[in-house]
Design a protein around this motif. Structure first.
Motif, PDB file in Angstrom:
ATOM      1  N   ARG A   1       0.925  -1.325  -0.025  1.00 48.78           N
ATOM      2  CA  ARG A   1      -0.011   0.067  -0.142  1.00 48.78           C
ATOM      3  C   ARG A   1       0.863   1.171   0.077  1.00 48.78           C
ATOM      4  N   PHE A   2       1.988   1.192   0.655  1.00 44.48           N
ATOM      5  CA  PHE A   2       2.801   2.447   0.821  1.00 44.48           C
ATOM      6  C   PHE A   2       3.350   2.514  -0.639  1.00 44.48           C
ATOM      7  N   TRP A   3       4.017   1.569  -1.549  1.00 42.56           N
ATOM      8  CA  TRP A   3       4.414   1.752  -2.856  1.00 42.56           C
ATOM      9  C   TRP A   3       3.349   2.236  -3.666  1.00 42.56           C
ATOM     10  N   VAL A   4       2.271   1.505  -3.644  1.00 34.57           N
ATOM     11  CA  VAL A   4       0.996   2.051  -4.067  1.00 34.57           C
ATOM     12  C   VAL A   4       0.802   3.586  -4.119  1.00 34.57           C
ATOM     13  N   ASN A   5       0.929   4.138  -2.778  1.00 35.21           N
ATOM     14  CA  ASN A   5       0.747   5.547  -2.690  1.00 35.21           C
ATOM     15  C   ASN A   5       1.723   6.517  -2.970  1.00 35.21           C
ATOM     16  N   VAL A   6       3.077   6.161  -2.948  1.00 29.73           N
ATOM     17  CA  VAL A   6       3.969   6.829  -3.126  1.00 29.73           C
ATOM     18  C   VAL A   6       4.407   7.036  -4.897  1.00 29.73           C
ATOM     19  N   ARG A   7       3.927   5.905  -5.596  1.00 26.87           N
ATOM     20  CA  ARG A   7       4.069   5.816  -6.905  1.00 26.87           C
ATOM     21  C   ARG A   7       2.858   7.149  -7.426  1.00 26.87           C
ATOM     22  N   ARG A   8       1.752   7.226  -6.732  1.00 27.70           N
ATOM     23  CA  ARG A   8       0.831   7.902  -7.342  1.00 27.70           C
ATOM     24  C   ARG A   8       0.949   9.357  -6.953  1.00 27.70           C
ATOM     25  N   SER A   9       1.628   9.745  -5.996  1.00 29.59           N
ATOM     26  CA  SER A   9       2.093  10.973  -5.412  1.00 29.59           C
ATOM     27  C   SER A   9       3.009  11.699  -5.536  1.00 29.59           C
ATOM     28  N   ASN A  10       4.127  10.648  -5.479  1.00 30.91           N
ATOM     29  CA  ASN A  10       5.401  11.629  -5.655  1.00 30.91           C
ATOM     30  C   ASN A  10       6.243  10.772  -6.528  1.00 30.91           C
TER      31      ASN A  10
ATOM     32  N   GLY B   1       9.386  11.687  -7.432  1.00 30.35           N
ATOM     33  CA  GLY B   1      10.615  12.049  -7.254  1.00 30.35           C
ATOM     34  C   GLY B   1      11.044  11.317  -6.101  1.00 30.35           C
ATOM     35  N   MET B   2       9.995  11.248  -4.996  1.00 34.46           N
ATOM     36  CA  MET B   2      10.100  10.489  -3.636  1.00 34.46           C
ATOM     37  C   MET B   2      10.421   8.914  -3.972  1.00 34.46           C
ATOM     38  N   THR B   3       9.741   8.664  -5.197  1.00 37.53           N
ATOM     39  CA  THR B   3       9.850   7.048  -5.292  1.00 37.53           C
ATOM     40  C   THR B   3      11.114   6.710  -6.031  1.00 37.53           C
ATOM     41  N   LYS B   4      11.659   7.587  -6.829  1.00 33.28           N
ATOM     42  CA  LYS B   4      13.175   7.479  -7.153  1.00 33.28           C
ATOM     43  C   LYS B   4      14.162   7.532  -6.175  1.00 33.28           C
ATOM     44  N   GLU B   5      13.845   8.453  -5.300  1.00 27.72           N
ATOM     45  CA  GLU B   5      14.933   8.723  -4.284  1.00 27.72           C
ATOM     46  C   GLU B   5      14.880   7.218  -3.220  1.00 27.72           C
ATOM     47  N   LEU B   6      13.589   6.849  -3.053  1.00 36.32           N
ATOM     48  CA  LEU B   6      13.773   5.378  -2.210  1.00 36.32           C
ATOM     49  C   LEU B   6      14.243   4.415  -2.863  1.00 36.32           C
ATOM     50  N   LEU B   7      13.887   4.259  -4.201  1.00 39.77           N
ATOM     51  CA  LEU B   7      14.791   3.246  -4.962  1.00 39.77           C
ATOM     52  C   LEU B   7      16.129   3.261  -4.961  1.00 39.77           C
ATOM     53  N   GLY B   8      16.549   4.383  -4.677  1.00 36.55           N
ATOM     54  CA  GLY B   8      18.119   4.765  -4.900  1.00 36.55           C
ATOM     55  C   GLY B   8      18.714   4.195  -3.584  1.00 36.55           C
TER      56      GLY B   8
ATOM     57  N   GLY C   1      -9.022   3.408  -7.644  1.00 37.16           N
ATOM     58  CA  GLY C   1      -9.040   3.004  -8.858  1.00 37.16           C
ATOM     59  C   GLY C   1      -7.542   2.955  -9.116  1.00 37.16           C
ATOM     60  N   CYS C   2      -7.328   3.334 -10.710  1.00 35.40           N
ATOM     61  CA  CYS C   2      -6.111   3.337 -11.176  1.00 35.40           C
ATOM     62  C   CYS C   2      -5.454   4.537 -11.393  1.00 35.40           C
ATOM     63  N   GLU C   3      -4.215   4.736 -11.489  1.00 38.36           N
ATOM     64  CA  GLU C   3      -3.285   5.970 -11.820  1.00 38.36           C
ATOM     65  C   GLU C   3      -2.565   5.550 -12.862  1.00 38.36           C
ATOM     66  N   TYR C   4      -2.323   6.249 -13.984  1.00 40.00           N
ATOM     67  CA  TYR C   4      -1.594   5.759 -14.992  1.00 40.00           C
ATOM     68  C   TYR C   4      -0.212   6.854 -15.298  1.00 40.00           C
ATOM     69  N   GLY C   5       0.525   6.307 -15.774  1.00 38.20           N
ATOM     70  CA  GLY C   5       1.919   6.994 -16.299  1.00 38.20           C
ATOM     71  C   GLY C   5       2.785   7.008 -14.942  1.00 38.20           C
ATOM     72  N   VAL C   6       2.730   6.258 -14.020  1.00 43.76           N
ATOM     73  CA  VAL C   6       3.464   6.279 -12.775  1.00 43.76           C
ATOM     74  C   VAL C   6       4.949   5.737 -12.882  1.00 43.76           C
ATOM     75  N   VAL C   7       5.907   5.827 -12.059  1.00 45.07           N
ATOM     76  CA  VAL C   7       6.971   5.381 -12.319  1.00 45.07           C
ATOM     77  C   VAL C   7       7.345   3.679 -11.880  1.00 45.07           C
ATOM     78  N   PRO C   8       7.574   2.950 -12.379  1.00 41.12           N
ATOM     79  CA  PRO C   8       7.767   1.318 -12.295  1.00 41.12           C
ATOM     80  C   PRO C   8       8.605   1.238 -10.991  1.00 41.12           C
ATOM     81  N   VAL C   9       8.312   0.481 -10.028  1.00 44.26           N
ATOM     82  CA  VAL C   9       9.349   0.087  -8.941  1.00 44.26           C
ATOM     83  C   VAL C   9      10.012  -0.796  -8.918  1.00 44.26           C
ATOM     84  N   THR C  10      10.164  -1.796  -9.976  1.00 38.92           N
ATOM     85  CA  THR C  10      11.001  -2.977 -10.248  1.00 38.92           C
ATOM     86  C   THR C  10      10.730  -3.418 -11.562  1.00 38.92           C
ATOM     87  N   THR C  11      11.460  -4.525 -11.835  1.00 35.63           N
ATOM     88  CA  THR C  11      11.364  -5.258 -13.149  1.00 35.63           C
ATOM     89  C   THR C  11      11.400  -6.649 -12.997  1.00 35.63           C
TER      90      THR C  11
END
Length: 361
Positions: free
Chosen positions: A33-42, A44-51, A175-185
């Motif tokens: 649920r955290f990854w769902v939220n952060v992908r939808r909202s931020n 930049g923060m998503t990429k920072e955490l992936l870092g 529902g769904c948010e589109y155009g978000v950052v992938p968080v893995t492969t």
């Protein structure tokens, strides 16, 4: 950073280390649920955490012995002042309800109205935990996927894996948010499940990892790609695996047909030179939309490609999917199926269609 699997330089700007007795590690459903939220909202923060996670080349070089050796989670336990710490973690992560907390052993559990303690028997090294708030850690998306897989089963685990590897993020309320950052492969998931060892409950995750595809842009694209590519013994139609949402660079004359230098194919069967385009219930009903579709088809024809548009109602009709699969196989140079699906295959297909939400179309 050298070329590895997945995102390359997105990962690995710094690793984090939870501290025993003072850190909370969030996993399972709460982590998802955290990854769902952060992908939808931020983004930049998503990429920072992936870092904060293992970079691709480092993860690709880790074996089973190494992933267990570099692990600080096993001694973790909840802090003694658990209630206020849990409340702080919930607020910091923007999560309601009890938090799913990961600990390393049964004796580390603590009773709390705001938390559900889970003993995780698998390794969670520092490079698979990120720190969105001091003292509050969240497991990597790949780890959260493994933790929930046994409860989801194979098909829903595959759908979740492709969502995490895709550019959409869904929850049951918004529902769904589109155009978000992938968080893995798919490659990261596949490598990790291959090196964790024989942990109970990971069969669904391992099977999903073998079938996962990157870059899906919607739940229906995920469902269509899975349906077509899964082997018949798993209920699918046994087609080759497509590339999702990849560019087709156009020649000058083809570009003139549609006014663009390239097109993006929903499902591209490169060997077959076939582009499968998924259309939702309200998609391309107007004259302008039909005109764009015709221009797309004309441009692709000049490039030697065929283009097939698939509507929602078609993927809910097995006979229509039969025809699409037959076309894919024929253009790919494959022989048609010689035997009818048996009772076991059809049971798996019904299970697959229900899990992927096709029965609701």
């Amino acid at each position: 950073m050298g070329e590895g699997i997945g995102f390359g330089g997105v990962y690995g700007s710094g690793l984090v280390r939870p501290q025993r007795g003072s850190s909370i590690v969030v996993g399972h459903e709460s982590a998802l649920r955290f990854w769902v939220n952060v992908r939808r909202s931020n983004a930049g923060m998503t990429k920072e955490l992936l870092g904060e996670l293992y970079p691709d080349d480092m993860l690709a070089s880790i074996d089973t012995e190494s992933v267990w050796a570099d692990c600080s989670l096993l001694p973790l336990e909840l802090p003694h002042d658990v209630a206020p710490r849990i409340a702080h973690a919930s607020a910091a992560l923007g999560l309601d309800g009890p938090l799913d907390i990961v600990v390393g052993k049964d004796s580390a559990r603590r009773a709390s109205a705001g938390a559900r303690c889970h003993v995780w028997k698998g390794p969670v090294p520092d490079g698979l935990i990120c720190c969105p708030e001091p003292g509050v850690y969240v497991v990597a998306p790949e780890v959260a996927l493994m933790q929930v897989a046994s409860g989801l089963g194979f098909y829903k685990t595959l759908a979740l894996a492709m969502e995490l590897c895709g550019t959409y993020s869904c929850d049951g309320v918004r529902g769904c948010e589109y155009g978000v950052v992938p968080v893995t492969t798919a490659a990261r998931i596949g490598h990790l499940v291959s090196i964790v060892g024989r942990i109970r409950g990971l069969d669904a995750a391992r099977q999903a990892a073998r079938c996962c595809m990157d870059n899906s842009a919607s739940p229906r694209e995920t469902a269509l790609a899975a349906m077509l590519s899964l082997p018949r013994r798993l209920g699918g139609w046994g087609c080759p695996r497509p590339e999702l949402n990849v560019k087709i660079e156009l020649s000058e004359s083809a570009a003139h047909q549609c006014g663009r230098s390239h097109l993006v194919a929903d499902l591209l069967y490169r060997r077959a030179k076939l582009d499968i385009e998924y259309q939702g219930k309200e998609w391309h009903t107007a004259d302008e939309g039909r005109s764009r579709d015709e221009a797309r088809q004309n441009a692709l024809m000049q490039m030697g490609y065929s283009c097939v548009f698939v509507a929602a109602r078609q993927i809910a009709d097995e006979s229509k999917v039969d025809g699409i699969a037959e076309l894919i196989k024929r253009k790919s140079g494959l022989r048609p199926e010689r035997t009818e699906a048996n009772e076991q295959m059809m049971a798996r297909r019904a299970e697959m269609l229900a899990a992927l939400g096709i029965c609701d179309l």
